[in-house]
Design a protein around this motif. Structure first.
Motif, PDB file in Angstrom:
ATOM      1  N   LEU A 158       0.830  -1.209   0.000  1.00  0.00           N
ATOM      2  CA  LEU A 158       0.000   0.000   0.000  1.00  0.00           C
ATOM      3  C   LEU A 158       0.862   1.255   0.000  1.00  0.00           C
ATOM      4  N   GLU A 159       1.933   1.221   0.765  1.00  0.00           N
ATOM      5  CA  GLU A 159       2.819   2.391   0.821  1.00  0.00           C
ATOM      6  C   GLU A 159       3.488   2.636  -0.532  1.00  0.00           C
ATOM      7  N   ALA A 160       3.937   1.567  -1.153  1.00  0.00           N
ATOM      8  CA  ALA A 160       4.567   1.733  -2.475  1.00  0.00           C
ATOM      9  C   ALA A 160       3.548   2.249  -3.484  1.00  0.00           C
ATOM     10  N   GLN A 161       2.332   1.733  -3.385  1.00  0.00           N
ATOM     11  CA  GLN A 161       1.290   2.183  -4.317  1.00  0.00           C
ATOM     12  C   GLN A 161       0.984   3.672  -4.142  1.00  0.00           C
ATOM     13  N   THR A 162       0.893   4.096  -2.891  1.00  0.00           N
ATOM     14  CA  THR A 162       0.491   5.489  -2.674  1.00  0.00           C
ATOM     15  C   THR A 162       1.568   6.446  -3.168  1.00  0.00           C
ATOM     16  N   ILE A 163       2.815   6.026  -3.044  1.00  0.00           N
ATOM     17  CA  ILE A 163       3.901   6.850  -3.588  1.00  0.00           C
ATOM     18  C   ILE A 163       3.844   6.844  -5.112  1.00  0.00           C
ATOM     19  N   ALA A 164       3.603   5.675  -5.661  1.00  0.00           N
ATOM     20  CA  ALA A 164       3.556   5.570  -7.131  1.00  0.00           C
ATOM     21  C   ALA A 164       2.423   6.436  -7.698  1.00  0.00           C
ATOM     22  N   ARG A 165       1.282   6.381  -7.027  1.00  0.00           N
ATOM     23  CA  ARG A 165       0.161   7.212  -7.512  1.00  0.00           C
ATOM     24  C   ARG A 165       0.536   8.694  -7.463  1.00  0.00           C
ATOM     25  N   ALA A 166       1.205   9.090  -6.399  1.00  0.00           N
ATOM     26  CA  ALA A 166       1.594  10.498  -6.268  1.00  0.00           C
ATOM     27  C   ALA A 166       2.540  10.913  -7.384  1.00  0.00           C
ATOM     28  N   CYS A 167       3.236   9.928  -7.916  1.00  0.00           N
ATOM     29  CA  CYS A 167       4.153  10.204  -9.042  1.00  0.00           C
ATOM     30  C   CYS A 167       3.453   9.987 -10.380  1.00  0.00           C
ATOM     31  N   GLY A 168       2.163   9.702 -10.316  1.00  0.00           N
ATOM     32  CA  GLY A 168       1.384   9.590 -11.545  1.00  0.00           C
ATOM     33  C   GLY A 168       1.476   8.249 -12.233  1.00  0.00           C
ATOM     34  N   LYS A 169       1.742   7.181 -11.465  1.00  0.00           N
ATOM     35  CA  LYS A 169       1.985   5.874 -12.073  1.00  0.00           C
ATOM     36  C   LYS A 169       0.808   4.927 -11.828  1.00  0.00           C
ATOM     37  N   SER A 170       0.396   4.253 -12.880  1.00  0.00           N
ATOM     38  CA  SER A 170      -0.692   3.288 -12.755  1.00  0.00           C
ATOM     39  C   SER A 170      -0.177   1.878 -12.479  1.00  0.00           C
ATOM     40  N   HIS A 171       1.127   1.708 -12.452  1.00  0.00           N
ATOM     41  CA  HIS A 171       1.762   0.448 -12.046  1.00  0.00           C
ATOM     42  C   HIS A 171       3.048   0.820 -11.317  1.00  0.00           C
ATOM     43  N   VAL A 172       3.329   0.099 -10.267  1.00  0.00           N
ATOM     44  CA  VAL A 172       4.543   0.445  -9.508  1.00  0.00           C
ATOM     45  C   VAL A 172       5.803   0.314 -10.364  1.00  0.00           C
ATOM     46  N   HIS A 173       5.728  -0.508 -11.396  1.00  0.00           N
ATOM     47  CA  HIS A 173       6.897  -0.643 -12.275  1.00  0.00           C
ATOM     48  C   HIS A 173       7.119   0.585 -13.147  1.00  0.00           C
ATOM     49  N   ASN A 174       6.142   1.472 -13.189  1.00  0.00           N
ATOM     50  CA  ASN A 174       6.331   2.678 -13.987  1.00  0.00           C
ATOM     51  C   ASN A 174       7.122   3.754 -13.247  1.00  0.00           C
ATOM     52  N   LEU A 175       7.387   3.519 -11.975  1.00  0.00           N
ATOM     53  CA  LEU A 175       8.296   4.426 -11.272  1.00  0.00           C
ATOM     54  C   LEU A 175       9.639   4.416 -11.985  1.00  0.00           C
ATOM     55  N   GLU A 176      10.335   5.540 -11.958  1.00  0.00           N
ATOM     56  CA  GLU A 176      11.570   5.648 -12.737  1.00  0.00           C
ATOM     57  C   GLU A 176      12.550   6.546 -11.993  1.00  0.00           C
ATOM     58  N   PRO A 177      13.810   6.528 -12.382  1.00  0.00           N
ATOM     59  CA  PRO A 177      14.797   7.372 -11.693  1.00  0.00           C
ATOM     60  C   PRO A 177      14.422   8.846 -11.702  1.00  0.00           C
ATOM     61  N   GLU A 178      13.721   9.295 -12.731  1.00  0.00           N
ATOM     62  CA  GLU A 178      13.348  10.708 -12.800  1.00  0.00           C
ATOM     63  C   GLU A 178      12.366  11.102 -11.711  1.00  0.00           C
ATOM     64  N   ASP A 179      11.816  10.130 -11.024  1.00  0.00           N
ATOM     65  CA  ASP A 179      10.930  10.422  -9.897  1.00  0.00           C
ATOM     66  C   ASP A 179      11.709  10.670  -8.615  1.00  0.00           C
ATOM     67  N   LEU A 180      13.017  10.562  -8.668  1.00  0.00           N
ATOM     68  CA  LEU A 180      13.821  10.606  -7.447  1.00  0.00           C
ATOM     69  C   LEU A 180      14.852  11.730  -7.458  1.00  0.00           C
ATOM     70  N   VAL A 181      15.145  12.234  -6.272  1.00  0.00           N
ATOM     71  CA  VAL A 181      16.328  13.076  -6.053  1.00  0.00           C
ATOM     72  C   VAL A 181      17.035  12.558  -4.816  1.00  0.00           C
ATOM     73  N   ALA A 182      18.275  13.020  -4.630  1.00  0.00           N
ATOM     74  CA  ALA A 182      19.074  12.547  -3.498  1.00  0.00           C
ATOM     75  C   ALA A 182      19.324  13.679  -2.506  1.00  0.00           C
ATOM     76  N   LEU A 183      19.432  13.289  -1.249  1.00  0.00           N
ATOM     77  CA  LEU A 183      19.717  14.259  -0.194  1.00  0.00           C
ATOM     78  C   LEU A 183      21.204  14.487  -0.002  1.00  0.00           C
ATOM     79  N   THR A 184      21.996  13.528  -0.429  1.00  0.00           N
ATOM     80  CA  THR A 184      23.444  13.646  -0.244  1.00  0.00           C
ATOM     81  C   THR A 184      24.150  13.409  -1.578  1.00  0.00           C
TER      82      THR A 184
END
Lengths: 240, 449
Positions: free
Chosen positions: B399-425
């Motif tokens: 559920l947690e992975a899904q809710t993040i994926a939806r927030a990134c506009g993804k209809s499948h968790v596999h559609n998450l991509e590096p462009e959805d991420l930034v780094a703190l360090t």
């Protein structure tokens, strides 16, 4: 030629690997039931192919006319597999039961992790023969290479010729009998006396291999675990 | 007026200061080593802090991306493993699997609980050193059978009973290392399954006895496929050390699935110095493995499972965004079953530790009844209730992975991509090859801020 042809005079099913694939051979062997009437198989033109007759689980005899590649008769159960030639690395790897007979030489790791059954090698076996063996019996009529029976847990390795360096290194409860010379013993492997019960055990293995009476049991020496490394202890650190 | 210069007093002293190098833990380990002459053996994964998924953040959708509605719009989670060669690929409902953990290391009840929990969520469990138990096969709807260097309990019947085969080359906690299950956990049943006498230390080999390199591995995989009639997906698991090359060679060898286990991955019993100092963090391994797959044109064709320190749905989502197809959990699954539970605080203290820090799993005295073979302790773990806890936990991860994926506009968790991420360090940016937050700078990739 079809994948499988019945040789009428011998009653054997013949698979010619010049026209059939290893997959077709193994699929046919795996389809056999315990009560099959197709109990004799002959494999022509193996030409060193790998995984020949691997994974059989039926009381049949498969005769391979030529050299076999890696893992011939791997994990065999119940079957008799005869190689009329040499066998590559890991012949009869993890064999569970039955018999694998190599008429020529065997490469490294013959009978590795074998759990049961019998392996007979008429020629020599290379390094690490019987490595991590877990109950299989291996009879080598020639010699074995270095690190044979490394970490061997159970079963018997009978060598009519010589053994290479570090025989039985880190041995558990497997029993080793060597008729010829031993280049060196591995960690925690020691020579033990050949008492009557060991003579009887050795005789039974030679009999199973069909050579009882052909060699003098008194010429063999027995090796086994010193059991000093069964529990980790800092005083044994030089052995680790 | 007092003349303070004439008042006798002690000169000021500096406060006692602990050495950052020789801290309290280090000092205690030196004393322990001096007293015993043996290195510390323990379970669990690396405890030191290393760059981790915590050092990454997701960029939720705003204007440039369009989010999906939580609780309304579907975000799929299914994953199919073994699509390359296997005639019967594994279909999982969630992208979270249970990593290999052996019977022997774990109790039979714990193995049953893992099976119950995973099956309830439509995912797989994995055997381990020691072979397959009926408890595990009976309760795991999908079971991956590990083909390990020790080959304890290996037999073709179990190969055929499995849904997939995992050729274990290495483990994240100890790439290049074997194992040591100390004698106190070797009951008659465990010993029998391993063909060894009860009560003696059991060494698990560090390398397979009958192959020595990638060319041999290819032939070994062919043998396993032949024995199982090309039905089962073949996984190859490596401990993360050189994931780019190991992944490439696993693909070359014919793997259907590559499993990369980072240094935070657990173990039953290995040297502390090994656990903390060999291998690379999971975060550093993912992109290297994905890079190898992409360069070979095999990304998504050979599936990638990432493991080692996965704790929550954010970790799952980040691993998937970096290119994994699924993740595997081990330590977290044991905690979900009840390991290190404060309920047993007094008993953990009696063992010289505390709930949350207990890691002497090899001693077989686990109060939670999970990493033990003691019948009385084992009986404490109700496999039905523990299985339910695991299922709940897996549901939360999903559920947690899904809710993040939806927030990134993804209809499948596999559609998450590096462009959805930034780094703190900077370290995490370099390892994950995503920009440092607030910049478009990816260390080693471009030179602009």
């Amino acid at each position: 030629m079809s994948v499988l042809e019945l040789d009428t005079p011998t009653g054997a099913r013949v698979v010619d690997l010049s026209t059939s694939s290893v997959r077709e051979l193994n699929a046919a062997l795996h389809a056999l039931k315990a009560d099959t009437n197709a109990t004799r198989w002959q494999v022509l033109n193996p030409r060193g192919r790998h995984a020949l007759a691997a994974g059989i689980d039926a009381p049949v005899t498969v005769e391979i006319d030529g050299h076999a590649g890696y893992y011939c008769a791997g994990m065999n159960k119940l079957a008799t597999v005869i190689v009329n030639g040499n066998a590559g690395v890991g012949v009869a790897e993890n064999i569970m039961s039955g018999l694998v007979h190599v008429k020529g030489d065997a490469s490294q790791s013959a009978g590795a992790t074998g759990c049961g059954g019998l392996i007979i090698i008429d020629g020599n076996a290379s390094a690490r023969c019987g490595i991590s063996m877990k109950g299989v019996d291996i009879v080598v009529k020639g010699s074995v290479g270095h690190m044979s029976a490394f970490m061997a847990q159970a079963g018997a390795l009978v060598v009519l010729g010589d053994a290479g360096e570090a025989l039985g290194d880190s041995l558990y409860e497997a029993k080793l009998f060597v008729r010829g010379s031993v280049a060196s013993l591995g960690a925690d492997c020691i020579e033990k006396g050949l008492r009557d019960e060991h003579r009887a055990l050795l005789a039974s293995k030679l009999e199973a291999a069909g050579i009882l009476g052909e060699v003098d049991i008194g010429e063999f020496r027995r090796y086994g675990s010193g059991r000093t490394l069964y529990h980790f202890h800092v005083d044994n650190v030089s052995s680790y | 007026m007092n003349d303070i210069t004439n008042t006798p007093r002690k000169p000021p002293q500096t406060l006692p200061r602990a050495s950052a190098t020789f801290d309290e833990y280090t000092l205690s380990e030196i004393r322990r080593a001096a007293a015993t002459g043996i290195y510390d053996i323990r379970g669990g994964g690396a405890k030191r802090k290393v760059p981790h998924f915590d050092d990454l953040l997701f960029l939720g959708a705003s204007i440039s991306r369009y989010p999906l509605e939580g609780y309304r719009e579907k975000c799929s989670t299914e994953v199919v493993l073994g699509t390359r060669f296997a005639r019967k690929p594994i279909e999982l409902k969630i992208p979270v699997t249970i990593a290999g953990m052996s019977f022997g290391s774990l109790s039979a009840n714990a193995k049953e609980a893992l099976g119950r929990g995973a099956s309830a969520m439509g995912t797989s469990t994995t055997t381990g050193d020691g072979g397959m138990t009926n408890e595990e096969r009976g309760h795991s709807s999908k079971l991956v059978y590990q083909y390990l260097p020790s080959r304890y309990g290996m037999n073709p019947d179990d190969l055929r009973r499995a849904d997939a085969i995992e050729v274990v080359v290495g483990q994240g906690a100890k790439p290049g290392g074997g194992g040591m299950l100390l004698g106190q956990k070797i009951t008659e049943r465990v010993a029998s399954m391993r063909t060894l006498p009860a009560g003696i230390d059991q060494r698990s080999a560090c390398r397979h006895p009958d192959w020595t390199g990638p060319d041999d591995l290819e032939i070994k995989i062919e043998e396993l496929r032949e024995i199982t009639d090309w039905e089962k997906p073949i996984y190859v698991k490596v401990g993360a050390a050189r994931p780019y090359y190991d992944t490439a060679l696993a693909v070359k060898s014919g793997a259907d699935v590559v499993v990369v286990d980072g240094m935070q991955g657990g173990t039953a019993a290995t040297q502390e110095v090994f656990i903390e100092n060999v291998g690379i963090p999971t975060l550093a391994a993912v992109r290297q493995a994905v890079k190898a797959l992409q360069e070979l044109g095999m990304h998504r064709k050979v599936q990638l499972i990432v493991s080692g320190g996965i704790r929550n749905g954010a970790d799952v989502a980040k691993a998937l965004a970096l290119g994994a197809d699924a993740v595997a959990i081990g330590t977290a699954a044991l905690v979900a079953l009840g390991d290190n539970d404060p309920h047993y605080a007094a008993e953990y203290e009696a063992l010289g530790t505390r709930a949350g820090a207990y890691d002497d799993w090899h001693e077989g005295r686990d109060p939670a009844g999970i990493t033990t073979q003691d019948p009385a302790l084992m009986a404490r773990l109700d496999p039905v209730a523990a299985g339910r806890r695991l299922a709940n936990y897996l549901a939360v991860l999903t559920l947690e992975a899904q809710t993040i994926a939806r927030a990134c506009g993804k209809s499948h968790v596999h559609n998450l991509e590096p462009e959805d991420l930034v780094a703190l360090t900077i370290e995490a940016a370099a390892m994950a090859q995503v920009p440092l937050a607030g910049t478009d700078w990816i260390p080693g990739k471009n030179g602009t801020f």
